[in-house]
Structure formats: C-alpha cells, structure tokens
Design an enzyme around this catalytic site. Sequence first.
Site, PDB file in Angstrom:
ATOM      1  N   ASP A  79       0.816  -1.212   0.000  1.00 25.20           N
ATOM      2  CA  ASP A  79       0.000   0.000   0.000  1.00 25.20           C
ATOM      3  C   ASP A  79       0.851   1.265   0.000  1.00 25.20           C
ATOM      4  OD1 ASP A  79      -2.124  -1.689   0.066  1.00 25.20           O
ATOM      5  OD2 ASP A  79      -3.138  -0.716   1.733  1.00 25.20           O
ATOM      6  N   CYS A 120       1.191  -8.208   5.373  1.00 28.31           N
ATOM      7  CA  CYS A 120       0.847  -6.805   5.165  1.00 28.31           C
ATOM      8  C   CYS A 120      -0.545  -6.587   4.583  1.00 28.31           C
ATOM      9  CB  CYS A 120       1.880  -6.160   4.251  1.00 28.31           C
ATOM     10  SG  CYS A 120       3.513  -6.052   5.008  1.00 28.31           S
ATOM     11  N   ASP A 121      -1.127  -5.469   4.964  1.00 32.39           N
ATOM     12  CA  ASP A 121      -2.286  -4.844   4.354  1.00 32.39           C
ATOM     13  C   ASP A 121      -3.381  -5.816   3.918  1.00 32.39           C
ATOM     14  OD1 ASP A 121      -1.330  -2.183   4.748  1.00 32.39           O
ATOM     15  OD2 ASP A 121       0.168  -2.589   3.248  1.00 32.39           O
ATOM     16  N   LYS A 122      -3.643  -5.959   2.616  1.00 36.42           N
ATOM     17  CA  LYS A 122      -4.784  -6.767   2.159  1.00 36.42           C
ATOM     18  C   LYS A 122      -4.508  -8.257   2.202  1.00 36.42           C
ATOM     19  CE  LYS A 122      -6.162  -2.921   1.883  1.00 36.42           C
ATOM     20  NZ  LYS A 122      -4.794  -2.535   2.221  1.00 36.42           N
ATOM     21  N   CYS A 192       5.312  -2.606   8.554  1.00 37.07           N
ATOM     22  CA  CYS A 192       5.697  -1.304   9.094  1.00 37.07           C
ATOM     23  C   CYS A 192       5.410  -1.207  10.593  1.00 37.07           C
ATOM     24  CB  CYS A 192       5.007  -0.189   8.329  1.00 37.07           C
ATOM     25  SG  CYS A 192       5.565  -0.072   6.622  1.00 37.07           S
ATOM     26  N   GLU A 444      -6.649   4.490  -0.180  1.00 33.45           N
ATOM     27  CA  GLU A 444      -6.322   5.061   1.132  1.00 33.45           C
ATOM     28  C   GLU A 444      -5.876   6.508   0.979  1.00 33.45           C
ATOM     29  OE1 GLU A 444      -4.957   1.125   3.650  1.00 33.45           O
ATOM     30  OE2 GLU A 444      -3.421   2.481   2.882  1.00 33.45           O
ATOM     31  N   SER A 470      -5.144   4.976   5.524  1.00 32.73           N
ATOM     32  CA  SER A 470      -4.105   4.053   5.956  1.00 32.73           C
ATOM     33  C   SER A 470      -4.192   3.897   7.465  1.00 32.73           C
ATOM     34  CB  SER A 470      -2.729   4.618   5.578  1.00 32.73           C
ATOM     35  OG  SER A 470      -1.712   4.014   6.331  1.00 32.73           O
TER      36      SER A 470
END
Length: 555
Positions: A79, A120-122, A192, A444, A470
């Site tokens: 992202d 991560c993310d999705k 992150c 985002e 985000s």
Amino acid sequence: MWRSDKVKKGIERSPHRALLRACGLSDEDFDKPLIGIANSYIDIIPGHVHLREFVKPIKDEVRKAGGVPIEFNVIGVDDGIAMGHYGMHYSLPSRELIADSIETVVEAHQLDALICIPNCDKIVPGMLMATARLNIPTIFISGGPMLAGEVNGKKVDLISVFEGIGQLKAGKIDEGQLKVIEEHACPTCGSCSGMFTANSMNCITEVLGLGLPGNGTIPAVDPRRELLARAAARQIMELLKRDIKPRDILTIEAFDNAFAVDIAMGGSSNTILHLLAIANEAGISYPLSRINEISRRTPNICKISPSSEYHIQDLDAVGGIPSLLKELIRGGYLPHPDAMTVSLKTHKEIAEEAPDADGSVIRRVEDPYSKEGGIAILFGNLAPEGSVVKTAGVDPNMLTFRGRAICFDSEEEAIEGILGGKVKPGHVVVIRYEGPKGGPGMREMLSPTSAIMGMGLGDKVALITDGRFSGGTRGACVGHISPEAAAGGPIGVVKDGDEILIDIPNRKIELLISQEELKRRLENFVPKTKEVKSSWLRRYIRFVTSASKGAILEA
C-alpha cells in the site's frame, strides 16, 4: 482417511500420483495429509521479502510431524508504494483475488489443512476470508513487524516520511532532513512498525483465535519469530488430528473479542472493513451498531504509532496481545474470555500466563487514554449507513468540530489543494468519488492526511471521505462514508461552504442544511462517472458493495 485421498488413492488416481511423483512425492507420502502453505513472498513488499527463507523451517516441521508440505504463493500489493497514484486502485481489490486464489488452489487439489503466511495490508484479510470460506483446519503465522528507525535519538517510521513531506512544504524541514528520515524510517524487513493496518490485522488474528500468541508483535528479525513459526507448523497437525476448523473458532463471539481489542488498542480503521468481510465469509451478519456498543464500553488503554511514540516492538516487550487481553479481562472488558483459539487454550488461559499491564505501553483500565474506545462509528444525514473514525488518533480538541466544507472529487485534487494552501483552519476537507465503486477500489488517503498533519493543521482541519485511510493516518479523519458518492450518497451533494458537524462523542456526522434542501439536492443528483480501462476494475465496480458491508463482492 484424508480429504486429499480424492487425488491420491485408488487405481483411478494412478495418473494423479504420476504427477505428484514428478513433484517429489513418494509412496510413503501418499498415506500422509497434504498441508497447504499459502506463502505471500514477494520482492516488493518489505513485510514479505524474507518469507522465502521464513517458510523453510515451517515446511521442515510439517514433514517432521507427519505431513506433506505443499507451498504455493499468492499476490500482494504494498500500500505504501501503491499510494498516491493510479496503482492504489488495485489494493483493496487484491484482497478478493487473494481469497479466490487460495480457494482455487486448496479446492482444486483437495488439500487437507492450511498454513497461512501473510504479513501486510490486504494479504492478511484476504487469507482470513479464504480461511472462513474453505473451513478446513488452518493456522496463521505472519512474517512479523519491522523495527522502528531512529533519527537524532527519536524513533521514526514510514509515517514520519509521509508527514515529512508536509513539514517540508510548510518550511519546517529541508530536503536534506527529509532524506535522512527517508533513509532511517524502515530499517529492517517486516510489516511497518506502527499499529497500521498490517500489524492491526496480525494482532487481531491472535484475538480471532487463528494465530498463536505473539503472532502480531514478535519482530520479524527476532529469533523467537522462527520458533513461533515452527510451533505453528506443529500445531496444524494437531488441529487436523482433532478436526478443528476455522468456523469452530470464528463465531460471532470471536468477532466481538476482535472488535473489543481493536478498539482498546486504537487499531487501523481498515480493520472494520476487513472484519466485516471476514464475518460475511464465516456466515455471520455483523451490524455496525454492534461495534458502537462495544466501543462505548471498552476503554482505550493502548496507543501505538501513529497515535503515540510507542511502536509494535514496545508492545511486544511488555507482553504483547496476551498482556493486553489480561488487562481487559481483569477489568471485565473482553466480551468472551473463554473463546477457543488454535493454541487449544482460551484467551483467559493464555492471559493468565502473560505479564501484567506495564502501565505505560498498556495502561491499566483505571487509567485509560479514554473511557471509550479508539474507534467509533458515526451516523447521520451525511452517512446514513455509517462511517468510521479512529478516535485514538484524534486531538481531544477536535472530538467535536464544526467547519465549512471544501470539496474535492479525487485524492489528487485534495493533495494539490492542501499543499497549495487552499485548505485553511476551520475547513472540513471533503474527498469523494473514492469509495469502493467510485475510486474504484477505495484508495487510502494517507498522503492528504499526512500533509494536513505535516503542515500543522491537524488541530484546525477535519477530513471526511467515502474512501478510506491508511492505518498510519491520524487526526480528525472520518472515512468509509456510506453510501458513497458514486452510489448516490449524500456526500456527493455537499457544496463548498456548507457547514458540517462532526460529533464523535455522540457518534454523529451531519450536513447542516435543511431536510428539504438535502432532499432537493439528492433528487437532482447525478453521480459522476470515470472512464475505467481495466477490465478487472470494471468487474470490481459491478459487483462491489458498500463499505458498510465490508466492500465485499456480491456473487
């Protein structure tokens, strides 16, 4: 005996066995279960670059425990790298591709059980959606969080870089200082280092009951991460033996617990979107109003970057999610402490073995940041189906805010307006046509929110959008406004200068015009349309639902 016997037992399966032999399987392997390992290794995501090596001890432990590891890969979108340009249209849609691809591999080859390696993310929610849909024994082991960086004795992370752009535009730092932050913000592999979407979801996987204790917080570079991975590989064989499946664990009570912990730690607002989608795959209807009920009674006792100077490594150092659970249970704030997990222990049993809350990273329930939770759902004539705000990241002076709208019909327009000085104190920045359909892909909004913070407007300006934020966003930012502009929602008829009320304590968001005027505008409203060249994104637009339903695809 095994589900996979359908592809490896009997005279009729001789051709199948021939193909399996070409993959390295032996006669002995044909009597063992096939354990799928969904690995999200990819070279362009820091949280995933180490997963090619990370998977090796997992496969080794599966073999030792009597299974046959079958590794396959899924796609991923970073992202942070996709943000702020056309690429971000693909981030949320990738969640559906991940879920569908895992289903495809598992069902096509009749695998017996599944180990998911996301980070991560999705990727995390996509795998969780597939897990709930497939309902075969499954365990999660993430790649682990990144360590925070350091500049002049101060911790920095990815959000420091995003906000540094706004600081540069405001004349607070120069390009050399920004470059130093850029060079030190992401010092290791891993997701992150703050409580952004990736780490929020990895922590929540523990609470949903599908990850072992430590899944969300042990750093990627810590040797304990490999030990946890090996333990997860051994545990999948026990789950298979006992025939314990995801839907035995993913009950409505498990989602209550997940939302309670998310709210207590002020996780990413994206978790609302993803948990609703996962619940849908598990056959559970979970109304937004239920989240508000939990938020009202759950204190915010933990704040991690971007809401404080603490990072995931600090939460891990004081006991991680088990210690947070322990404090919530002590105060009577975890709805269902006896919920079962893949560890075959309840949350209560896990918490009993954890350290007590340290009082700083995890505050005591008698001394919370706020008596109500770090995430809230707002309703009103601007968001009849609801909207989401991360209250843990909102300046106390901004919890109630009345301002004049300044409207932008895309993220790019908004960034240009913010950095160009059009946005002034007292404004409510309205970014629309960025929802699931209108974006498409519900991009985002980290760049505009970071620009607002970096320019020193965080306690003077609010932002609302039918897009999303985000996990690194902070400030008075309300997202997921539903219905979205592209679907004829009221956010589409807001005009520059209209007065807007954001009242987080009372869970309200209102366009302060008369009912008659709002009705007239909506009757005459024709939503804008965009030319979308991608056939995949056009299909996504056709089938995607509202953010209030998790932005799932209708069959």
